[in-house]
Scaffold this active site. Structure first.
Site, PDB file in Angstrom:
ATOM      1  N   ASP A 402     -13.809  10.629  11.361  1.00  0.00           N
ATOM      2  CA  ASP A 402     -13.886  11.544  11.569  1.00  0.00           C
ATOM      3  C   ASP A 402     -15.408  12.567  10.976  1.00  0.00           C
ATOM      4  O   ASP A 402     -15.907  12.692   9.768  1.00  0.00           O
ATOM      5  CB  ASP A 402     -13.012  12.861  11.631  1.00  0.00           C
ATOM      6  CG  ASP A 402     -13.467  13.794  12.612  1.00  0.00           C
ATOM      7  OD1 ASP A 402     -14.204  13.125  13.740  1.00  0.00           O
ATOM      8  OD2 ASP A 402     -13.428  15.192  12.804  1.00  0.00           O
ATOM      9  N   ASP A 758      -9.647  15.786  10.900  1.00  0.00           N
ATOM     10  CA  ASP A 758      -8.878  17.298  10.918  1.00  0.00           C
ATOM     11  C   ASP A 758      -8.358  17.869  11.679  1.00  0.00           C
ATOM     12  O   ASP A 758      -7.610  18.518  11.610  1.00  0.00           O
ATOM     13  CB  ASP A 758      -9.858  18.112   9.903  1.00  0.00           C
ATOM     14  CG  ASP A 758     -11.206  17.998  11.251  1.00  0.00           C
ATOM     15  OD1 ASP A 758     -11.367  17.203  11.449  1.00  0.00           O
ATOM     16  OD2 ASP A 758     -11.919  18.796  10.185  1.00  0.00           O
ATOM     17  N   ASP A 762      -7.717  14.310  16.464  1.00  0.00           N
ATOM     18  CA  ASP A 762      -7.038  13.107  15.173  1.00  0.00           C
ATOM     19  C   ASP A 762      -5.864  12.154  14.979  1.00  0.00           C
ATOM     20  O   ASP A 762      -5.702  11.108  14.626  1.00  0.00           O
ATOM     21  CB  ASP A 762      -7.777  12.781  14.077  1.00  0.00           C
ATOM     22  CG  ASP A 762      -9.936  13.486  13.307  1.00  0.00           C
ATOM     23  OD1 ASP A 762     -10.102  13.037  14.631  1.00  0.00           O
ATOM     24  OD2 ASP A 762     -10.284  14.199  13.635  1.00  0.00           O
ATOM     25  N   ASN A 824      12.733 -12.862 -14.215  1.00  0.00           N
ATOM     26  CA  ASN A 824      14.544 -13.308 -13.544  1.00  0.00           C
ATOM     27  C   ASN A 824      14.832 -15.382 -13.573  1.00  0.00           C
ATOM     28  O   ASN A 824      15.694 -16.001 -13.227  1.00  0.00           O
ATOM     29  CB  ASN A 824      14.203 -12.505 -12.167  1.00  0.00           C
ATOM     30  CG  ASN A 824      15.294 -11.436 -11.721  1.00  0.00           C
ATOM     31  OD1 ASN A 824      14.127 -10.672 -12.910  1.00  0.00           O
ATOM     32  ND2 ASN A 824      15.426 -11.063 -11.296  1.00  0.00           N
ATOM     33  N   THR A 855      17.835  -2.081 -19.087  1.00  0.00           N
ATOM     34  CA  THR A 855      16.500  -2.573 -19.743  1.00  0.00           C
ATOM     35  C   THR A 855      15.295  -3.020 -19.437  1.00  0.00           C
ATOM     36  O   THR A 855      15.201  -2.885 -19.996  1.00  0.00           O
ATOM     37  CB  THR A 855      17.200  -4.114 -20.476  1.00  0.00           C
ATOM     38  OG1 THR A 855      18.779  -3.579 -20.577  1.00  0.00           O
ATOM     39  CG2 THR A 855      16.534  -4.279 -21.796  1.00  0.00           C
ATOM     40  N   ASP A 856      14.921  -4.018 -18.220  1.00  0.00           N
ATOM     41  CA  ASP A 856      13.729  -4.724 -17.411  1.00  0.00           C
ATOM     42  C   ASP A 856      12.923  -2.840 -16.855  1.00  0.00           C
ATOM     43  O   ASP A 856      12.024  -3.503 -16.732  1.00  0.00           O
ATOM     44  CB  ASP A 856      13.865  -5.245 -16.434  1.00  0.00           C
ATOM     45  CG  ASP A 856      13.859  -6.293 -17.159  1.00  0.00           C
ATOM     46  OD1 ASP A 856      14.437  -6.782 -18.813  1.00  0.00           O
ATOM     47  OD2 ASP A 856      14.644  -7.666 -16.435  1.00  0.00           O
TER      48      ASP A 856
END
Length: 1081
Positions: A402, A758, A762, A824, A855-856
């Site tokens: 705008d 704004d 819009d 994995n 853990t990961d």
């Protein structure tokens, strides 16, 4: 019989959307025909007041009677916006499970429950321990679903914000009497409503009569116009015209800035322009697409599902002989033997494969990374309301902005003073710096140390022929009254100019009292010149004037207005030294030429003049003066405002933000196209776009600048051609539906669209865009609630910084996604190799869940803190269909996965078959060694003659197998399983170092470049130590403590994963360089 027609996931989603949209449109048509057909077909703006009164069967003298009001309320309903019935929490919760990966995990949990129930009497699997695996899976899914519900319930507030725009009270004429305060929701079409200064309009209304000479409305939030709009009672000649052209209409939610009027209500509730915006927001919400990352993860889930199915099937094919056997007699199978126990075991293997293949922690890690990104963006004044927007920013290809309040300040400011010099053929110009109402913002660099008579007069007219003021709320300054008049006061009160007026003595040029700014210099002028009468602005003479009396008692008339009109009524000119000369053709032409130059820069120009010989008003002193009656009739004003002395002209505009030009340049370098979609007029929009660098000076705008109506009248193919061409675009006089259609077309061509704005107008486009960005200071609540991100400083350059951060976050997310997927792959390879060799399972599902989630998790999250590339904003935006993992990267991690599988299975086999490995002694616990052949055929243990297993110790526990030596391969494998799990954890932690960069070596990008990753690796290793050394957790996860020698073996087996990937990275870099050389040739 014909096969039933089937929809895929995407087709079903698209079909569902279009079905809802068609149903919605049919409902609208039904409502229109049943209840408001007449209202819709009657264009009040193109009819005279008399025709409107006849159409609504009402008179301006009496209004509607109460019986008619009730009839119309039954027909039209209440004047309020409809409230959509939202989804229940339960429905939202269930929707979070509509994902392929989630379905696999649910299936794994269900199978685990069944197997746990069937095996509940087996030793070591009784009680709640047997149900740990399915419970952990369900807990993960519940947590992810809860986060999703929380996000969605906090996202849909735009419609409530629209309701706040509606006026609560109205002044209505009914049964011949004025009702001063009636609830606005009780209005019906045909009601007669009175409006005054400051009133918020309660419905869409046709102006019937003006009670003042001028009526001005502030409707920028609805139409995008930067200045208040002058209204009249005259009809518009076209039925089909732009919203901005309906000058005889006032719209719900807008505000009266100046004047009073009487209106006829023509549309209420959902039929108003604000109501139509609500409908458009709802339609845009139906069209919400998944973010690019979510689409990629969905595609990954589909591929992973097929992969898991294939691997599980392959494992069963390989392992069927372990639970199904038969004898072949005369070529036919006989004596078929089936082992239910072994069959359920391999079902467990399949479950373990599913659990291993799915990165359960990925949603949590992505959410954490995005949340950390939002915190970083918040420090940059970009407040992210919806987490996925962070990632979407990174692949934005088009920013639709705008103009008013986004690229510009939405604050009128003086940019230029122009007066005559010491002769009629010379011009004086003074350029004003500063773009806001803040008194300390800007100055007038060339302002003379001592003001000449002409400048003194100019300042007097600007300050006194003026009804505006400046208010201050916190650190924000706002205009009260007409923005143009507020800008005039600011223009003559610049800080440097004030210092000059006071002969270099720096004094405070303003004070603040009760929230109002007192401008010192303006107040000094007002004290010198007392206002006696006001000649209001009107559209005929296009000027306003005031009669003032100076300290000597002499009356003067001060006038400001449209330059052409004021100059036409001027007979004299004032020169710089105060000399008065007659206007001639040459001087008039000189001033008009200057006016044309200023107008070509989209400046709004005002002419200032005064008059000293007022005739019968020379001694005017108030309402009791004989000439006062002439002031009551505006028709006399042109006669009073003649023979003026022209003093000069002032140029004003809604100035571009200072930082926007550089931000547009950055967007161009980053390959991001900028388009301006505004409700303002075409000429002003084009001038601003040239100013900020969207268009070059002198650039031909044919095919690049359109009004919203012009663009929408083009064939669809032509529209797409216009949008597909590189470079900037500007669309002026755009209505909400135009903005929405443009955003939709861009998305259909594969663009990732960010929409900034704004205003209320819009909101639908903000909702529809891939990422909607609203202004935090100047933005309406409707725009904020419809957006994905809010700019706290209303600074366009913040968007560019946010895009840069979004790109960096995406790159980091790619790093940890690759890391988790490669991990994995290693887990899948481990289980697959175990099953293929026929060995006891080294890893159980609950251990894999722990690794994937806990853990990961910390290393994956820490990869989100990787520093961004220096040239990140010199690269073009990535395409939304770019692969998350390239073929080469997939091959690399397939190699890593195979190494992980070999390492975890290998250390499991080493413990059972060797008393030492690589010089590391493993015999201290006294466990029994078996051959590799025995290990891979452990299912036949009961048929082995003389097989005995000695007791051994592990972490204070004694494992004895006197009753059944074959338990050595199930309950006796605790030490081997712990070693295998520890190697898996250690390899994945080392592998996180590989993920620091996709191509760069650790020698050029060392681990300490991201200290958070080093900390995360320590945390993950500490968490792994908990399940090894804490007895309760060790019992749950089936682990035992390890000795120092065993830890050394874990490190020796795990570390080579870095060396393997370094070799692969080197090959990749050489391949990339070779490809670049080929492209160059």
């Amino acid at each position: 019989m014909a096969a039933p027609f089937c929809f895929g996931v995407k087709q079903r989603k698209r079909f569902r959307f279009f079905g809802l949209l068609i149903a919605h449109k049919l409902f609208d048509l039904l409502v229109m025909h049943l209840g408001s057909m007449e209202e819709k077909s009657f264009c009040a703006w193109s009819r005279t007041v008399e025709e409107c009164l006849e159409e609504y069967d009402v008179s301006l003298e009496k209004g509607l009677n109460l019986q008619e009001v009730e009839k119309r309320r039954q027909r039209y309903g209440w004047n309020e916006l409809q409230k959509e019935s939202g989804k229940t929490l339960w429905k939202l919760f269930l929707e979070q499970f509509a994902d392929r990966l989630v379905h696999i995990l649910l299936g794994a949990a269900l199978i685990s429950f069944i197997l746990a129930y069937l095996d509940k009497n087996e030793i070591g699997e009784g009680g709640m321990t047997a149900y740990v695996e399915p419970l952990v899976i369900l807990l993960i899914l519940m947590l992810n679903a809860s986060v999703g519900v929380w996000q969605e319930t906090n996202a849909e507030k735009a419609l409530e914000a629209l309701k706040e725009m509606q006026s609560e009270q109205a002044k209505v004429l009914r049964d011949g009497s004025i009702i001063p305060h009636i609830p606005a929701r009780e209005l019906v079409p045909g009601d007669i409503v009175e409006l005054g200064v400051g009133d918020k309009v309660p419905a869409d209304m046709r102006i019937a009569s003006l009670k003042t000479s001028t009526l001005r409305m502030e409707q920028s939030s609805l139409t995008g116009e930067s200045n208040p709009v002058t209204k009249s009672t005259k009809k518009v000649l076209m039925d089909d015209c732009e919203l901005q052209a309906k000058n005889c209409m006032v719209f719900a939610g807008t505000t009266v800035v100046n004047g009073c009027c009487t209106c006829i209500v023509v549309s209420i509730g959902m039929s108003t322009e604000v109501g139509q915006i609500q409908v458009q927001i709802q339609e845009a919400a139906l069209e919400d697409d998944d973010t690019p990352l979510k689409k990629k993860l969905h595609e990954f889930g589909e591929s992973l599902t097929k992969g898991i199915g294939f691997v599980c099937l392959l494992v069963w094919i390989i392992s069927y002989k372990n639970f199904l056997s038969w004898d072949v007699v005369d070529g036919w199978p006989k004596n078929i033997r089936f082992s239910f126990g072994k069959c359920t075991y391999y079902i467990k293997v399949a479950v373990a494969l599913a659990v291993a293949a799915i990165p359960e922690g990925l949603p949590a890690v992505i959410t954490t990374c995005l949340a950390l990104g939002t915190r970083k963006m918040a420090r940059m004044n970009a407040i992210v309301r919806k987490l996925p927007s962070v990632e979407t920013l990174g692949c934005t290809t088009v920013i639709c902005s705008d103009k008013t309040g986004t690229l510009t300040t939405n604050q009128m400011s003086v940019t230029q003073f122009v007066t005559l010099g010491h002769t009629v053929s010379s011009i004086q110009e003074f350029h004003v710096e500063g773009t806001t109402y803040n008194p300390t913002d800007g100055s007038i660099p060339d302002w003379p140390e001592h003001m000449n008579a002409n400048l003194e007069t100019l300042a007097e007219i600007a300050a006194i022929c003026n009804d505006a003021g400046i208010s201050c709320q916190g650190h924000q300054f706002h205009a009260t009254g007409m923005p143009t008049e507020a800008a005039l006061k600011m223009g003559i009160s610049g800080s440097k100019a004030t210092s000059a007026r006071n002969n270099g003595n720096h004094i405070a040029n303003y004070t603040i009292e009760n929230g109002m700014v007192k401008l010192v210099y303006c107040d000094q002028l007002i004290e010198k010149l007392k206002r006696l009468a006001l000649l209001e602005f009107d559209r005929i003479r296009k000027s306003m004037g005031v009669i003032v009396r100076d300290l000597s008692g002499q009356n003067r008339l001060l006038v400001k207005g449209a330059v052409e009109n004021v100059l036409e009524r001027s007979a004299f000119l004032q020169l710089a030294d105060g000399t008065i000369v007659e206007v001639d053709d040459a001087s008039r032409e000189l001033l008009l030429m200057k006016l044309h130059q200023m107008s070509s820069k989209a400046l709004r120009c005002l002419g200032l003049a005064y008059k000293e010989d007022l005739g019968q008003f020379n001694d005017y002193d108030g309402e009791n003066h004989p000439a006062h009656m002439k002031l009551l009739d505006p028709a006399n004003y042109p006669q009073i405002e003649n023979n003026l002395i022209f003093s000069g002209l002032i140029g004003l505009r809604d100035s571009p933000r200072e930082e926007v030009h550089e931000a547009i340049k950055d967007c161009r370098e980053a390959g991001i196209q900028v388009m301006v979609i505004t409700g303002d007029n075409k000429f002003t929009a084009e001038a601003i776009c040239r100013d900020i660098g969207i268009f070059y000076e002198g650039e031909n705008l044919n095919g690049k600048s359109f009004t919203g109506k012009e663009f929408m009248e083009l064939p669809l193919i032509k529209c797409r051609e216009v949008l597909a061409k590189p470079g900037g675009r500007v669309f002026s006089r755009a209505e909400p539906r135009h903005k929405q259609d443009i955003v939709r077309m861009l998305k259909e061509t594969g663009q990732v669209v960010a929409m900034t704005g704004d205003g209320v107008n819009d909101a639908p486009a903000l909702k529809l865009a891939d990422i909607g960005i609203s202004m935090g200071i100047a933005g309406t609540e409707v725009a904020k609630e419809a957006s994905d991100m809010v700019l706290a400083d209303d600074n366009f350059s913040t968007i560019v910084a946010a895009v840069s951060e979004g790109r960096s976050i995406y790159n980091n997310m790619k790093a940890f996604i690759r890391y988790m997927i490669s991990s994995n792959m290693g887990e899948v390879a481990s289980i697959f190799i175990t099953a293929a060799l026929g060995m006891p399972d080294g890893l159980i599902p609950v251990q894999l869940l722990w690794v994937n989630l806990v853990t990961d998790g910390p290393p994956a999250t820490a990869l989100g803190f990787n520093p961004s590339d220096i040239d990140i904003m010199q690269k073009p935006p990535r395409k939304s269909n770019d692969a998350l993992i390239s073929t080469w990267v997939f091959f690399r991690y397939l190699v890593i996965g195979v190494y992980v599988g070999c390492a975890t299975v290998g250390i499991f086999a080493v413990w059972f078959t060797r008393d030492s490995f690589l010089g590391i002694d493993l015999s201290a616990d006294g466990h029994t060694l078996v051959t590799f052949s025995q290990l891979t055929s452990w299912g036949e243990c009961s048929s082995w003659e003389g097989f005995r297993v000695s007791p051994f110790s592990a972490g204070g526990r004694i494992f004895s197998f006197d009753s059944n030596p074959c338990d050595y391969f199930s309950h006796g494998k605790a030490k081997a399983t712990t070693l295998s799990l520890s190697v898996l954890v250690a390899i994945e932690l080392f592998n996180s170092l590989n993920a620091l960069s996709e191509d760069n070596s650790l020698l050029s990008m060392p681990p300490w470049i991201n200290p958070w990753l080093m900390l995360a690796m320590s945390v993950s290793f500490g968490l792994h130590a908990l399940i090894v050394y804490v007895p309760f957790l060790a019992n749950v996860f089936g682990t035992v403590p390890l000795s120092f020698n065993e830890w050394c073996l874990v490190i020796v087996v795990s570390f080579p994963v870095i060396l393997v990937d370094e070799v692969l990275k080197l090959i990749g870099r050489r391949m990339s360089r070779g490809h670049q050389k080929y492209k160059t040739v």
